[in-house]
Enzyme design. Structure first.
Site, mmCIF file in Angstrom:
data_model
loop_
_atom_site.group_PDB
_atom_site.id
_atom_site.type_symbol
_atom_site.label_atom_id
_atom_site.label_comp_id
_atom_site.label_asym_id
_atom_site.label_seq_id
_atom_site.Cartn_x
_atom_site.Cartn_y
_atom_site.Cartn_z
ATOM 1 N N LYS A 141 0.819 -1.232 0.000
ATOM 2 C CA LYS A 141 0.000 0.000 0.000
ATOM 3 C C LYS A 141 0.845 1.271 0.000
ATOM 4 C CE LYS A 141 -0.454 0.414 4.953
ATOM 5 N NZ LYS A 141 -0.953 -0.230 6.162
ATOM 6 N N ARG A 195 -5.756 1.011 17.627
ATOM 7 C CA ARG A 195 -6.405 1.087 16.319
ATOM 8 C C ARG A 195 -7.326 -0.124 16.260
ATOM 9 N NH1 ARG A 195 -3.149 1.574 10.653
ATOM 10 N NH2 ARG A 195 -3.336 -0.688 10.729
HETATM 11 C C1 LIG Z 1 0.189 -0.675 6.795
HETATM 12 C C2 LIG Z 1 0.113 -1.902 7.597
HETATM 13 C C3 LIG Z 1 1.238 -2.714 7.726
HETATM 14 C C4 LIG Z 1 2.586 -2.365 7.146
HETATM 15 O O1 LIG Z 1 3.139 -1.297 7.831
HETATM 16 P P1 LIG Z 1 4.666 -0.841 7.591
HETATM 17 O O2 LIG Z 1 4.968 0.012 8.754
HETATM 18 O O3 LIG Z 1 4.675 -0.105 6.290
HETATM 19 O O4 LIG Z 1 5.495 -2.048 7.528
HETATM 20 C C5 LIG Z 1 1.094 -3.879 8.453
HETATM 21 N N1 LIG Z 1 -0.073 -4.226 9.029
HETATM 22 C C6 LIG Z 1 -1.181 -3.469 8.928
HETATM 23 C C7 LIG Z 1 -2.427 -3.898 9.585
HETATM 24 C C8 LIG Z 1 -1.119 -2.266 8.218
HETATM 25 O O5 LIG Z 1 -2.214 -1.504 8.123
#
Ligand SMILES: *Cc1c(COP(=O)(O)O)cnc(C)c1O
Length: 362
Positions: free
Chosen positions: A38, A133
């Site tokens: 993402k 969250r």
């Molecule tokens: C965005 C996200 C990740 C990845 O996060 P990074 O810090 O870019 O590695 C992992 N798990 C969830 C649930 C996320 O929303």
């Protein structure tokens, strides 16, 4: 053909190197990597590097990105890492093999839909360990949910549990935090009478424990985006040695459309800028400045841009323009010159989301 600007250059070989390196480091701790795409808005060539570099899953918060990866022929298990919307359940089952979940209503809908599509959909239940969250706060309620899925939901497979830290609450994945997560998993395993396949201990910030070599043994899945895409956070915020990772995977290039000497304080009666704010302007006299043909629409926040060259000071931006002080720059910038920037995670998301930014693979 002429190169078009603003331009985001993506070094695919370096990116793939990072995937392979993180996969290897995690692998040596018995951990699989879900490659989170993402941060680059699911760019399919980026997703392909995650797949070819050895990620076990391709993961995103957005089904559109997962669908693009599938359509591009990427054959990995697909993981949805944002709690599904009820309105997208049909597509979650159609496009992904596994999803992160925290609501029984959604889980029931997934079960029903998986039945309709003749599939078994895998779920990972999220535990909120303090970041506030997603995830169950009440771990007994979470164990009840696990038991219900295990007993009653024929079209789902409870694959494991996971947590997310360092996103809203900026909580660190300390050894103690991760051990708490393992304890939650073991509590659930007792309830359902079998082992869970996955205990997913977070995202990039959990790589700190891999680097330290003290990640609890039963953590066996991490979902990594930033630490592979940019590999900046571990270095910049926590001063870890990431010299085996490439940090030049993304470079932003913008074209200079005006170079003039101008006063550094706006001249006239002060009102508001293009966004309704009244910033502070420091009067440094007449300074040489360049105007770049890119603006907030392309990258979000000008303060987050990282000029590659010393002596460049970003003064501000409007939607389509960036104003840069080049008085102290080593290079004599002319109209038509290209200025280069490194990017952080937030900037990368904006850039890859903007159709005015031309992506080039190098
Ligand atoms: C965005 C996200 C990740 C990845 O996060 P990074 O810090 O870019 O590695 C992992 N798990 C969830 C649930 C996320 O929303």
């Amino acid at each position: 053909m002429k190169e078009r600007y603003p331009r985001l250059e993506i070094n695919l070989a370096h990116l793939k190197h990072n995937v392979a390196r993180v996969v290897e480091r995690c692998g040596s701790c018995g951990i699989q990597v879900a490659g989170v795409i993402k941060g680059a808005t699911g760019d399919v060539e980026v997703a392909r590097q995650f797949a070819e570099g050895g990620a076990a899953f391709i993961a995103s918060s957005r089904l559109e990105q997962i669908e693009d990866a599938r359509n591009a022929g990427i054959e990995k298990k697909m993981m949805l890492i944002r709690i599904p919307m009820l309105s997208e359940v049909e597509d979650v089952v159609r496009l992904t093999e596994i999803s992160l979940n925290s609501e029984m209503e959604v889980i029931r809908a997934l079960n029903e839909e998986a039945g309709k599509q003749g599939k078994i959909h895998e779920v990972i239940l999220m535990a909120d360990m303090g970041d506030l969250r997603e995830g169950w706060w009440d771990k007994d309620e979470m164990a009840d949910a696990a038991a219900t899925i295990e007993k009653e939901m024929k079209h789902l497979h409870l694959a494991g549990i996971g947590t997310n830290v360092g996103c809203y609450g900026s909580i660190l994945p300390t050894v103690e935090k991760l051990e708490e997560l393992v304890a939650v998993a073991e509590h659930i395993e007792k309830r359902i009478g079998r082992k869970l396949e996955y205990i997913s201990g977070g995202a990039t910030s959990s790589l700190l424990r891999v680097w330290d070599g003290n990640i609890p043994e039963r953590i066996n899945l991490l979902r990594v985006g930033e630490g592979i895409l940019l590999a900046r956070d571990m270095d910049v915020f926590y001063h870890y040695d990431v010299s085996d990772l490439c940090q030049d995977n993304f470079r932003l290039k913008a074209e200079v459309i005006e170079v003039k000497n101008k006063p550094s304080h706006p001249v006239g009666e002060v009102g508001v800028d293009a966004f309704g704010h009244t910033p502070e302007y420091v009067d440094r006299g007449i300074r040489r400045r360049a105007l770049l043909a890119m603006g907030k629409v392309d990258y979000g926040d000008p303060a987050e841009l990282l000029p590659m060259e010393k002596g460049i000071d970003i003064l501000g931006a409007s939607s389509d323009h960036t104003i840069v002080d080049i008085e102290d720059a080593e290079k004599e910038y002319q109209v038509g010159d290209i200025m280069e920037f490194d990017v952080n995670y937030a900037t990368l998301i904006y850039l890859t989301n903007c159709r005015n930014v031309h992506i080039a693979y190098v």
